[in-house]
Design a protein around this motif. Structure first.
Motif, PDB file in Angstrom:
ATOM      1  N   TYR A   1      -5.084  12.129   5.628  1.00 31.23           N
ATOM      2  CA  TYR A   1      -4.078  12.920   6.343  1.00 31.23           C
ATOM      3  C   TYR A   1      -3.075  13.390   5.293  1.00 31.23           C
ATOM      4  O   TYR A   1      -2.402  12.584   4.658  1.00 31.23           O
ATOM      5  CB  TYR A   1      -3.379  12.072   7.407  1.00 31.23           C
ATOM      6  CG  TYR A   1      -4.324  11.474   8.442  1.00 31.23           C
ATOM      7  CD1 TYR A   1      -4.514  10.097   8.516  1.00 31.23           C
ATOM      8  CD2 TYR A   1      -4.999  12.288   9.348  1.00 31.23           C
ATOM      9  CE1 TYR A   1      -5.364   9.534   9.471  1.00 31.23           C
ATOM     10  CE2 TYR A   1      -5.861  11.740  10.298  1.00 31.23           C
ATOM     11  CZ  TYR A   1      -6.040  10.374  10.349  1.00 31.23           C
ATOM     12  OH  TYR A   1      -6.893   9.825  11.293  1.00 31.23           O
ATOM     13  N   VAL A   2      -3.013  14.704   5.114  1.00 29.71           N
ATOM     14  CA  VAL A   2      -2.164  15.277   4.070  1.00 29.71           C
ATOM     15  C   VAL A   2      -0.721  15.385   4.581  1.00 29.71           C
ATOM     16  O   VAL A   2      -0.480  15.860   5.696  1.00 29.71           O
ATOM     17  CB  VAL A   2      -2.674  16.681   3.676  1.00 29.71           C
ATOM     18  CG1 VAL A   2      -1.746  17.329   2.657  1.00 29.71           C
ATOM     19  CG2 VAL A   2      -4.092  16.587   3.139  1.00 29.71           C
ATOM     20  N   GLU A   3       0.225  14.929   3.757  1.00 24.78           N
ATOM     21  CA  GLU A   3       1.626  15.066   4.169  1.00 24.78           C
ATOM     22  C   GLU A   3       1.899  16.546   4.421  1.00 24.78           C
ATOM     23  O   GLU A   3       1.617  17.390   3.554  1.00 24.78           O
ATOM     24  CB  GLU A   3       2.552  14.513   3.093  1.00 24.78           C
ATOM     25  CG  GLU A   3       3.983  14.390   3.605  1.00 24.78           C
ATOM     26  CD  GLU A   3       4.850  13.586   2.652  1.00 24.78           C
ATOM     27  OE1 GLU A   3       4.772  12.339   2.687  1.00 24.78           O
ATOM     28  OE2 GLU A   3       5.579  14.222   1.877  1.00 24.78           O
TER      29      GLU A   3
ATOM     30  N   LEU B   1       0.413  20.653   3.003  1.00 29.81           N
ATOM     31  CA  LEU B   1      -0.755  21.221   3.691  1.00 29.81           C
ATOM     32  C   LEU B   1      -0.901  22.717   3.414  1.00 29.81           C
ATOM     33  O   LEU B   1      -2.005  23.209   3.170  1.00 29.81           O
ATOM     34  CB  LEU B   1      -0.620  20.960   5.190  1.00 29.81           C
ATOM     35  CG  LEU B   1      -1.887  20.883   6.039  1.00 29.81           C
ATOM     36  CD1 LEU B   1      -2.906  19.938   5.448  1.00 29.81           C
ATOM     37  CD2 LEU B   1      -1.515  20.460   7.457  1.00 29.81           C
ATOM     38  N   ASP B   2       0.236  23.424   3.415  1.00 33.17           N
ATOM     39  CA  ASP B   2       0.194  24.876   3.218  1.00 33.17           C
ATOM     40  C   ASP B   2      -0.231  25.268   1.816  1.00 33.17           C
ATOM     41  O   ASP B   2      -0.624  26.410   1.585  1.00 33.17           O
ATOM     42  CB  ASP B   2       1.574  25.494   3.497  1.00 33.17           C
ATOM     43  CG  ASP B   2       1.964  25.344   4.953  1.00 33.17           C
ATOM     44  OD1 ASP B   2       3.170  25.368   5.270  1.00 33.17           O
ATOM     45  OD2 ASP B   2       1.043  25.187   5.775  1.00 33.17           O
TER      46      ASP B   2
ATOM     47  N   SER C   1      -5.633  16.677   8.853  1.00 33.86           N
ATOM     48  CA  SER C   1      -6.812  16.006   8.308  1.00 33.86           C
ATOM     49  C   SER C   1      -7.500  16.891   7.289  1.00 33.86           C
ATOM     50  O   SER C   1      -7.678  18.096   7.513  1.00 33.86           O
ATOM     51  CB  SER C   1      -7.823  15.692   9.417  1.00 33.86           C
ATOM     52  OG  SER C   1      -7.454  14.571  10.154  1.00 33.86           O
ATOM     53  N   ARG C   2      -7.927  16.288   6.192  1.00 29.91           N
ATOM     54  CA  ARG C   2      -8.760  16.981   5.208  1.00 29.91           C
ATOM     55  C   ARG C   2      -9.745  15.965   4.645  1.00 29.91           C
ATOM     56  O   ARG C   2      -9.505  14.745   4.701  1.00 29.91           O
ATOM     57  CB  ARG C   2      -7.933  17.574   4.054  1.00 29.91           C
ATOM     58  CG  ARG C   2      -7.021  18.724   4.423  1.00 29.91           C
ATOM     59  CD  ARG C   2      -7.776  19.924   4.989  1.00 29.91           C
ATOM     60  NE  ARG C   2      -8.765  20.471   4.068  1.00 29.91           N
ATOM     61  CZ  ARG C   2      -8.517  21.490   3.228  1.00 29.91           C
ATOM     62  NH1 ARG C   2      -7.325  22.072   3.199  1.00 29.91           N
ATOM     63  NH2 ARG C   2      -9.479  21.926   2.434  1.00 29.91           N
ATOM     64  N   LEU C   3     -10.841  16.480   4.080  1.00 29.90           N
ATOM     65  CA  LEU C   3     -11.746  15.620   3.312  1.00 29.90           C
ATOM     66  C   LEU C   3     -11.293  15.717   1.857  1.00 29.90           C
ATOM     67  O   LEU C   3     -11.279  16.807   1.270  1.00 29.90           O
ATOM     68  CB  LEU C   3     -13.196  16.066   3.479  1.00 29.90           C
ATOM     69  CG  LEU C   3     -13.736  15.877   4.900  1.00 29.90           C
ATOM     70  CD1 LEU C   3     -15.204  16.292   4.992  1.00 29.90           C
ATOM     71  CD2 LEU C   3     -13.570  14.443   5.387  1.00 29.90           C
ATOM     72  N   SER C   4     -10.909  14.590   1.298  1.00 34.39           N
ATOM     73  CA  SER C   4     -10.228  14.607  -0.002  1.00 34.39           C
ATOM     74  C   SER C   4     -11.153  15.011  -1.148  1.00 34.39           C
ATOM     75  O   SER C   4     -10.668  15.343  -2.229  1.00 34.39           O
ATOM     76  CB  SER C   4      -9.584  13.244  -0.284  1.00 34.39           C
ATOM     77  OG  SER C   4     -10.532  12.199  -0.188  1.00 34.39           O
TER      78      SER C   4
ATOM     79  N   LEU D   1       1.459  15.258  -4.643  1.00 35.68           N
ATOM     80  CA  LEU D   1       0.744  15.224  -3.362  1.00 35.68           C
ATOM     81  C   LEU D   1       0.756  13.822  -2.763  1.00 35.68           C
ATOM     82  O   LEU D   1       0.542  12.837  -3.477  1.00 35.68           O
ATOM     83  CB  LEU D   1      -0.699  15.683  -3.573  1.00 35.68           C
ATOM     84  CG  LEU D   1      -1.644  15.632  -2.377  1.00 35.68           C
ATOM     85  CD1 LEU D   1      -1.220  16.628  -1.304  1.00 35.68           C
ATOM     86  CD2 LEU D   1      -3.075  15.939  -2.824  1.00 35.68           C
ATOM     87  N   VAL D   2       1.014  13.758  -1.472  1.00 34.09           N
ATOM     88  CA  VAL D   2       0.989  12.482  -0.753  1.00 34.09           C
ATOM     89  C   VAL D   2      -0.029  12.581   0.372  1.00 34.09           C
ATOM     90  O   VAL D   2      -0.006  13.552   1.146  1.00 34.09           O
ATOM     91  CB  VAL D   2       2.378  12.135  -0.166  1.00 34.09           C
ATOM     92  CG1 VAL D   2       2.317  10.814   0.601  1.00 34.09           C
ATOM     93  CG2 VAL D   2       3.432  12.076  -1.260  1.00 34.09           C
ATOM     94  N   VAL D   3      -0.916  11.610   0.437  1.00 36.02           N
ATOM     95  CA  VAL D   3      -1.879  11.551   1.543  1.00 36.02           C
ATOM     96  C   VAL D   3      -1.850  10.171   2.168  1.00 36.02           C
ATOM     97  O   VAL D   3      -1.699   9.166   1.465  1.00 36.02           O
ATOM     98  CB  VAL D   3      -3.314  11.897   1.088  1.00 36.02           C
ATOM     99  CG1 VAL D   3      -3.394  13.323   0.566  1.00 36.02           C
ATOM    100  CG2 VAL D   3      -3.841  10.920   0.069  1.00 36.02           C
ATOM    101  N   ALA D   4      -2.006  10.139   3.484  1.00 34.99           N
ATOM    102  CA  ALA D   4      -2.115   8.873   4.209  1.00 34.99           C
ATOM    103  C   ALA D   4      -3.583   8.637   4.533  1.00 34.99           C
ATOM    104  O   ALA D   4      -4.340   9.587   4.764  1.00 34.99           O
ATOM    105  CB  ALA D   4      -1.296   8.931   5.489  1.00 34.99           C
ATOM    106  N   LEU D   5      -3.967   7.380   4.511  1.00 30.55           N
ATOM    107  CA  LEU D   5      -5.379   7.038   4.736  1.00 30.55           C
ATOM    108  C   LEU D   5      -5.591   6.548   6.162  1.00 30.55           C
ATOM    109  O   LEU D   5      -4.727   5.888   6.727  1.00 30.55           O
ATOM    110  CB  LEU D   5      -5.811   5.965   3.735  1.00 30.55           C
ATOM    111  CG  LEU D   5      -5.527   6.275   2.272  1.00 30.55           C
ATOM    112  CD1 LEU D   5      -6.086   5.188   1.370  1.00 30.55           C
ATOM    113  CD2 LEU D   5      -6.087   7.634   1.884  1.00 30.55           C
TER     114      LEU D   5
END
Lengths: 409, 107
Positions: free
Chosen positions: B52-54, B58-59, B83-86, B98-102
């Motif tokens: 899950y991209v902060e 995302l933009d 949601s994205r596939l990293s 970049l910050v992503v949540a798992l």
């Protein structure tokens, strides 16, 4: 940074311990025994002088190697599978391999599996349950369901719809027998050669049809691509699909029926809630993988798990052993369809991850659901007497089943 | 070197130095970040590198291609708008920080 692997061997990395205990008997039994022996000896990686290659039973070592496509590739020598079916994408590296996989992956992704293939799987399962019922109680579910089911499904997915399931099954088994022909039994090559010629002829026929009427199949995707593949690439991919796309789903279906029978409480819960068959599939292939060894060759000096490898070194991952790695799985030798899912190696891993992963899961789930739904009291006749055959492609070949009553469709 | 921060479902935070041009998945795997698997090596066949991209980042990402979009629907944890596939996110200067949540699980 992960310290499990590094290119250019670290000063502390050493050559693997030597498994003098590895003798020819291990090649005629269950490959899981190799991993069991390694664990008893306390080793994740060993060198087996008899075969001049390394074995590993470690999930973490497997993950490090299979995700490192800079330093490891699939075997490059002439191995039995390549001799049996010719050059194919499984033994090519990126970008060539990626290009060939990209052409067929859309046919095998979840959306196409759900929209195009599930209805086909259900149709095949319905027809074959009726045929099994006609055989009567005590019928062999391998011969009368698992084999034709896998072959019919593969025909649809590959695009070889005009081939009979009997031919497809025969081709697949001929390729598989030749692929595990490590001892070079000369009688196994001619059936594989004949199968190659017949598969190629079937491809030629299918190509003409699919140019006029494209469908969702792998062959249609390759043939109707804006930049056409050369014929040898198309043949390689379809021969590979025939090899892997029948034998493996056939065995997975049987292994599940056998495993459920050995675990009555889990079977009972699955029958109460058949949506559980989807995750049961993952546990069946973890516990009894249809392919028990996969291999990689080092491209450069690299160390993994404290062992220094040189270019040309071969590592064989013993899949059922790695799938029962206690570092990865709690109570690993137990079959438990309700366990927390974690990655394993039944479908390999990394860029060559089996293309059939979604299709096989859906097909097997459809089959188990329908078999248990239509055949009340379905059970394996004598599970303790069940026999297993093969080394790399180890599985059940005969599984008599019985039932109490037949429910209508 | 660009930095990528992973926030695990359990709250564990890992900040990684990402190689230029590497994917966020590759960065996670090389750092041993639990919670991203990347079973298929970044070839859009497994959906086990779901993040899950902060939103503020995302933009800056190109929208998912058709294949990624399809595979996001197959992700085990619920698909969200961020949601994205990293494996499809390439690290570069424009994504520094970049910050992503798992998700809870990739299976």
């Amino acid at each position: 940074m992960s310290t499990l692997s590094s290119s250019s061997p670290s000063p502390r990395a050493a050559r693997a311990p030597v498994a003098d205990w590895f003798d020819a008997d291990y090649l005629f039994g269950d490959p899981l025994e190799i991993s069991r022996r390694m664990r008893r000896e306390g080793h994740d990686i060993v060198f087996a002088p008899l075969l001049s290659l390394h074995f590993t039973c470690s999930n973490a070592v497997g993950r490090a190697i299979w995700s490192d496509t800079d330093n490891w590739c699939n075997l490059r020598g002439e191995i039995p599978l390549v001799k049996a079916i010719g050059p194919n994408l499984m033994f090519k590296q990126d970008p060539e391999h990626a290009d060939e996989r990209a052409a067929v992956n859309p046919s095998l992704r979840p959306k196409t599996v759900t929209d195009a293939w599930r209805p086909v799987f259900r149709r095949h399962a319905e027809r074959l349950v009726d045929a099994l019922v006609e055989q009567g109680s005590g019928a062999d579910v391998n011969q009368h369901f698992a084999v034709p089911y896998a072959a019919l499904n593969l025909a649809a997915i590959s695009g070889l719809t005009q081939a009979s399931w009997q031919d497809i099954a025969r081709w697949s088994h001929a390729f598989i027998a030749a692929a595990q022909n490590q001892l070079n039994d000369p009688s196994l090559w001619p059936p594989a050669e004949r199968a190659r010629a017949e598969v190629d002829a079937a491809i030629d026929v299918a190509i003409e049809r699919l140019k006029l009427e494209p469908d969702d199949s792998m062959l249609s995707a390759m043939v109707n691509r804006p930049q056409p593949f050369p014929l040898d690439v198309i043949r390689g991919t379809i021969r590979l699909a025939v090899t892997g796309g029948v034998n493996e789903p056939q065995h997975s279906l049987l292994h599940g029926l056998w495993a459920f029978e050995q675990h009555p409480e889990q079977k009972r819960r699955l029958l109460e809630d058949p949506t559980g068959f989807a995750s049961a599939f993952d546990e069946v292939v973890r516990w009894l993988p249809p392919i028990t060894t996969v291999a990689r060759e080092a491209l450069s000096p690299v160390s993994v798990g404290g062992v220094a490898f040189q270019p040309g070194d071969i590592v064989v991952l013993q899949v059922s052993g790695a799938n029962r790695d206690p570092e990865q799985f709690h109570d690993p030798d137990s079959f438990n369809v309700f366990r927390e899912r974690k990655p394993h190696f039944a479908f390999g891993g990394g860029n060559h991850l089996c293309a059939g992963i979604w299709a096989s899961r859906a097909a097997t789930e459809v089959a188990w659901t329908m078999l248990f739904d239509r055949l009340e009291g379905l059970r394996v006749v004598d599970p303790d007497a069940t026999e297993w055959f093969g080394f790399t492609y180890r599985g059940i070949e005969r599984l008599p089943v019985t039932w109490d009553a037949v429910r209508s469709a | 070197m660009s930095k990528v921060t992973f926030i695990g479902a359990d709250g564990a935070v890992t900040t990684a130095d990402a190689q230029e041009g590497a994917s966020v998945m590759q960065t996670a795997v090389s750092y041993g970040v639990a919670g991203i698997v990347g079973e298929c090596g970044g070839f859009l066949m497994c959906s086990t590198c779901h993040v899950y991209v902060e939103p503020k980042y995302l933009d800056r990402l190109d929208p998912p291609a058709e294949d990624e979009d399809e595979m996001l629907d197959a992700a085990a944890a619920g698909r969200q708008p961020n949601s994205r596939l990293s494996c499809q996110i390439r690290v570069g200067p424009e994504l520094d920080g970049l910050v992503v949540a798992l998700p809870e699980s990739q299976y």
